[in-house]
Motif scaffolding. Structure first.
Motif, PDB file in Angstrom:
ATOM      1  N   GLY A 287     -73.312 -92.643 -24.413  1.00 38.29           N
ATOM      2  CA  GLY A 287     -72.612 -93.711 -25.117  1.00 38.29           C
ATOM      3  C   GLY A 287     -72.763 -93.639 -26.618  1.00 38.29           C
ATOM      4  N   LEU A 288     -73.900 -93.110 -27.091  1.00 40.59           N
ATOM      5  CA  LEU A 288     -74.113 -93.017 -28.535  1.00 40.59           C
ATOM      6  C   LEU A 288     -73.273 -91.922 -29.180  1.00 40.59           C
ATOM      7  N   ASP A 289     -72.604 -91.109 -28.353  1.00 38.89           N
ATOM      8  CA  ASP A 289     -71.691 -90.119 -28.926  1.00 38.89           C
ATOM      9  C   ASP A 289     -70.431 -90.783 -29.479  1.00 38.89           C
ATOM     10  N   ILE A 290     -70.104 -91.975 -28.996  1.00 40.38           N
ATOM     11  CA  ILE A 290     -68.849 -92.615 -29.418  1.00 40.38           C
ATOM     12  C   ILE A 290     -68.846 -92.942 -30.912  1.00 40.38           C
ATOM     13  N   PRO A 291     -69.908 -93.588 -31.458  1.00 34.58           N
ATOM     14  CA  PRO A 291     -69.870 -93.826 -32.912  1.00 34.58           C
ATOM     15  C   PRO A 291     -70.030 -92.553 -33.728  1.00 34.58           C
ATOM     16  N   ALA A 292     -70.303 -91.419 -33.066  1.00 28.86           N
ATOM     17  CA  ALA A 292     -70.375 -90.136 -33.771  1.00 28.86           C
ATOM     18  C   ALA A 292     -69.052 -89.383 -33.697  1.00 28.86           C
ATOM     19  N   ILE A 293     -68.370 -89.461 -32.542  1.00 22.90           N
ATOM     20  CA  ILE A 293     -67.113 -88.711 -32.374  1.00 22.90           C
ATOM     21  C   ILE A 293     -66.023 -89.254 -33.287  1.00 22.90           C
ATOM     22  N   THR A 294     -66.125 -90.517 -33.692  1.00 23.59           N
ATOM     23  CA  THR A 294     -65.128 -91.080 -34.610  1.00 23.59           C
ATOM     24  C   THR A 294     -65.098 -90.321 -35.929  1.00 23.59           C
ATOM     25  N   LYS A 327     -53.512 -91.839 -29.249  1.00 24.52           N
ATOM     26  CA  LYS A 327     -54.125 -90.523 -29.403  1.00 24.52           C
ATOM     27  C   LYS A 327     -55.629 -90.617 -29.229  1.00 24.52           C
ATOM     28  N   MET A 328     -56.216 -91.667 -29.756  1.00 23.68           N
ATOM     29  CA  MET A 328     -57.644 -91.870 -29.623  1.00 23.68           C
ATOM     30  C   MET A 328     -58.029 -92.073 -28.162  1.00 23.68           C
ATOM     31  N   ILE A 329     -57.253 -92.870 -27.437  1.00 26.64           N
ATOM     32  CA  ILE A 329     -57.518 -93.094 -26.011  1.00 26.64           C
ATOM     33  C   ILE A 329     -57.395 -91.791 -25.233  1.00 26.64           C
ATOM     34  N   GLN A 330     -56.428 -90.982 -25.607  1.00 29.80           N
ATOM     35  CA  GLN A 330     -56.273 -89.668 -24.976  1.00 29.80           C
ATOM     36  C   GLN A 330     -57.525 -88.815 -25.195  1.00 29.80           C
ATOM     37  N   HIS A 331     -58.034 -88.814 -26.422  1.00 28.29           N
ATOM     38  CA  HIS A 331     -59.253 -88.062 -26.728  1.00 28.29           C
ATOM     39  C   HIS A 331     -60.436 -88.587 -25.915  1.00 28.29           C
ATOM     40  N   LEU A 332     -60.588 -89.911 -25.845  1.00 31.20           N
ATOM     41  CA  LEU A 332     -61.696 -90.500 -25.099  1.00 31.20           C
ATOM     42  C   LEU A 332     -61.636 -90.106 -23.624  1.00 31.20           C
ATOM     43  N   THR A 333     -60.439 -90.135 -23.061  1.00 32.97           N
ATOM     44  CA  THR A 333     -60.272 -89.768 -21.653  1.00 32.97           C
ATOM     45  C   THR A 333     -60.635 -88.305 -21.424  1.00 32.97           C
ATOM     46  N   GLN A 334     -60.225 -87.441 -22.337  1.00 35.00           N
ATOM     47  CA  GLN A 334     -60.554 -86.021 -22.224  1.00 35.00           C
ATOM     48  C   GLN A 334     -62.060 -85.776 -22.295  1.00 35.00           C
ATOM     49  N   LEU A 335     -62.780 -86.672 -22.972  1.00 38.39           N
ATOM     50  CA  LEU A 335     -64.231 -86.549 -23.096  1.00 38.39           C
ATOM     51  C   LEU A 335     -64.968 -87.248 -21.957  1.00 38.39           C
ATOM     52  N   ALA A 336     -64.218 -87.631 -20.908  1.00 43.59           N
ATOM     53  CA  ALA A 336     -64.774 -88.232 -19.682  1.00 43.59           C
ATOM     54  C   ALA A 336     -65.204 -89.689 -19.854  1.00 43.59           C
ATOM     55  N   TYR A 337     -64.728 -90.355 -20.912  1.00 42.47           N
ATOM     56  CA  TYR A 337     -64.930 -91.793 -21.006  1.00 42.47           C
ATOM     57  C   TYR A 337     -63.816 -92.494 -20.233  1.00 42.47           C
ATOM     58  N   ILE A 338     -64.119 -93.674 -19.727  1.00 39.40           N
ATOM     59  CA  ILE A 338     -63.168 -94.415 -18.903  1.00 39.40           C
ATOM     60  C   ILE A 338     -62.538 -95.519 -19.737  1.00 39.40           C
ATOM     61  N   VAL A 339     -61.221 -95.554 -19.765  1.00 39.61           N
ATOM     62  CA  VAL A 339     -60.483 -96.586 -20.514  1.00 39.61           C
ATOM     63  C   VAL A 339     -59.672 -97.406 -19.524  1.00 39.61           C
ATOM     64  N   ASP A 340     -59.962 -98.702 -19.424  1.00 38.31           N
ATOM     65  CA  ASP A 340     -59.239 -99.607 -18.531  1.00 38.31           C
ATOM     66  C   ASP A 340     -58.482-100.631 -19.379  1.00 38.31           C
ATOM     67  N   ARG A 341     -57.292-100.978 -18.899  1.00 39.52           N
ATOM     68  CA  ARG A 341     -56.485-101.983 -19.594  1.00 39.52           C
ATOM     69  C   ARG A 341     -55.931-102.983 -18.586  1.00 39.52           C
ATOM     70  N   LYS A 342     -55.750-104.213 -19.058  1.00 35.85           N
ATOM     71  CA  LYS A 342     -55.174-105.244 -18.192  1.00 35.85           C
ATOM     72  C   LYS A 342     -54.314-106.188 -19.033  1.00 35.85           C
ATOM     73  N   VAL A 343     -53.138-106.514 -18.504  1.00 35.79           N
ATOM     74  CA  VAL A 343     -52.279-107.541 -19.086  1.00 35.79           C
ATOM     75  C   VAL A 343     -52.317-108.730 -18.154  1.00 35.79           C
ATOM     76  N   PHE A 344     -52.710-109.882 -18.663  1.00 35.86           N
ATOM     77  CA  PHE A 344     -52.850-111.077 -17.832  1.00 35.86           C
ATOM     78  C   PHE A 344     -51.496-111.771 -17.663  1.00 35.86           C
ATOM     79  N   PRO A 345     -51.239-112.325 -16.484  1.00 42.00           N
ATOM     80  CA  PRO A 345     -49.964-113.010 -16.265  1.00 42.00           C
ATOM     81  C   PRO A 345     -49.861-114.296 -17.075  1.00 42.00           C
TER      82      PRO A 345
END
Length: 345
Positions: A287-294, A327-345
């Motif tokens: 997890g500490l790689d995230i503030p470094a990969i930026t 593009k950032m989300i694409q990079h995160l996914t490629q690095l095996a981080y999980i990105v979840d999104r939700k739109v509430f009704p």
């Protein structure tokens, strides 16, 4: 964090020549290092010679950045830092604004907060209906600990909050259930942002931090009654003394009862405080790689346009101006981080 940034730069930008900078160059024998001390301008000439981009990772960012920033601008060196101190970021911006001809790119706060947060907020649609964004940052208890990280975490505890009537920092503890059903605990905490801008709309924000184990958050709550009474110097000394002991006694325990999982969550809310959209980034490990990969993403973008830095990239810019959210989300996914999104009704 500096060592993580070096590793990620070497992995993702293999053609770049990465040079370490330290007051004690022998501390990292894995790469070539130079003597440079942000508190000693006499080291700037040799330390910054032939450098295209400087990445400042020497926390806890309690010093005056102006001399180093001016030195970079004068030498046409692009500047990136991972500061999460609002005052430090303001000083970098003020220094850059005071230079008449700033022909380089400066990216202060290129970390999880405000860098990654500002990018993720751009995924929210219909910003005119969003009146508030709640931000939750969960940290893994098994992550490596340094003096700078511990000091940065403890310093705000118990200090008066920004809003009238809000309890001091980390005096309000609460639980939150994430999109995958996982429950984490958080405490109110300052953020190096006044608001978030989404498609020219300014949105208010709240911020909370917590660890994956409740007893650590309880310890921080208790520490919030002590930390305000300690000077910066005393607290820093206490952190320097405590870190080796914590590494010794906590290291083996953390592997058993802790985790290195990190989570960053943004919830967009309407005027009635109902959730509209939510996005989460989960790091099962590293997890500490995230503030470094930026910093790597910012470096790649600057290198891409280095031969012709456009006017909009001169001076201080945010990470969201250098890389799109998708593009950032694409990079995160490629690095095996999980990105979840939700739109509430």
């Amino acid at each position: 964090m500096g060592q993580r940034i070096v590793r990620l730069l070497q992995t993702h930008i293999p053609h770049a020549h990465v040079i370490g900078g330290s007051r004690h160059p022998s501390a990292n024998a894995a790469i070539k290092t130079r003597v440079i001390d942000y508190a000693d301008p006499a080291t700037f000439d040799s330390g910054l010679s032939g450098i295209d981009i400087l990445i400042h990772a020497a926390g806890p960012f309690q010093h005056d950045p102006a001399p180093l920033v001016r030195a970079c601008i004068a030498r046409h060196i692009h500047y990136i830092d991972i500061a999460e101190s609002l005052e430090f970021i303001k000083q970098v911006r003020a220094t850059a604004a005071s230079v008449a001809d700033c022909a380089v790119t400066l990216v202060p706060g290129c970390s999880t907060v405000p860098g990654l947060v500002s990018c993720l907020a751009q995924t929210f649609t219909q910003p005119a209906h969003i009146t508030k964004i709640d931000i939750r940052l969960s940290l893994g208890s098994a992550n490596p600990l340094s003096t700078g990280l511990l000091f940065s975490l403890l310093r705000p505890l118990g200090q008066p909050a920004n809003k009238l009537g809000e309890p001091p920092w980390f005096r309000h503890l609460f639980s939150f259930t994430h999109l995958d059903g996982c429950k984490r605990h958080y405490g109110n905490y300052p953020i190096p942002l006044n608001n978030l801008t989404i498609n020219q709309h300014n949105v208010a924000i709240t911020f909370a931090v917590g660890f994956d184990r409740v007893f650590i958050n309880t310890f921080l709550y208790l520490a919030s009654f002590i930390a305000p009474h300690l000077s910066d110097r005393t607290l820093l000394r206490a952190c320097k003394f405590s870190v080796p002991l914590l590494r010794l006694f906590w290291g083996s325990v953390a592997k058993t009862i802790g985790s290195s999982e990190g989570r960053l969550t943004l919830i967009a809310r309407d005027q009635a405080n109902f959730p509209l959209q939510q996005i989460e980034v989960k790091a099962p490990s590293n997890g500490l790689d995230i503030p470094a990969i930026t910093t790597v993403w910012a470096t790649q973008r600057i290198l891409l346009g280095q031969s012709n830095i456009h006017a909009e990239m001169q001076g201080c810019v945010g990470l969201e101006q250098l890389i799109s959210a998708e593009k950032m989300i694409q990079h995160l996914t490629q690095l095996a981080y999980i990105v979840d999104r939700k739109v509430f009704p």
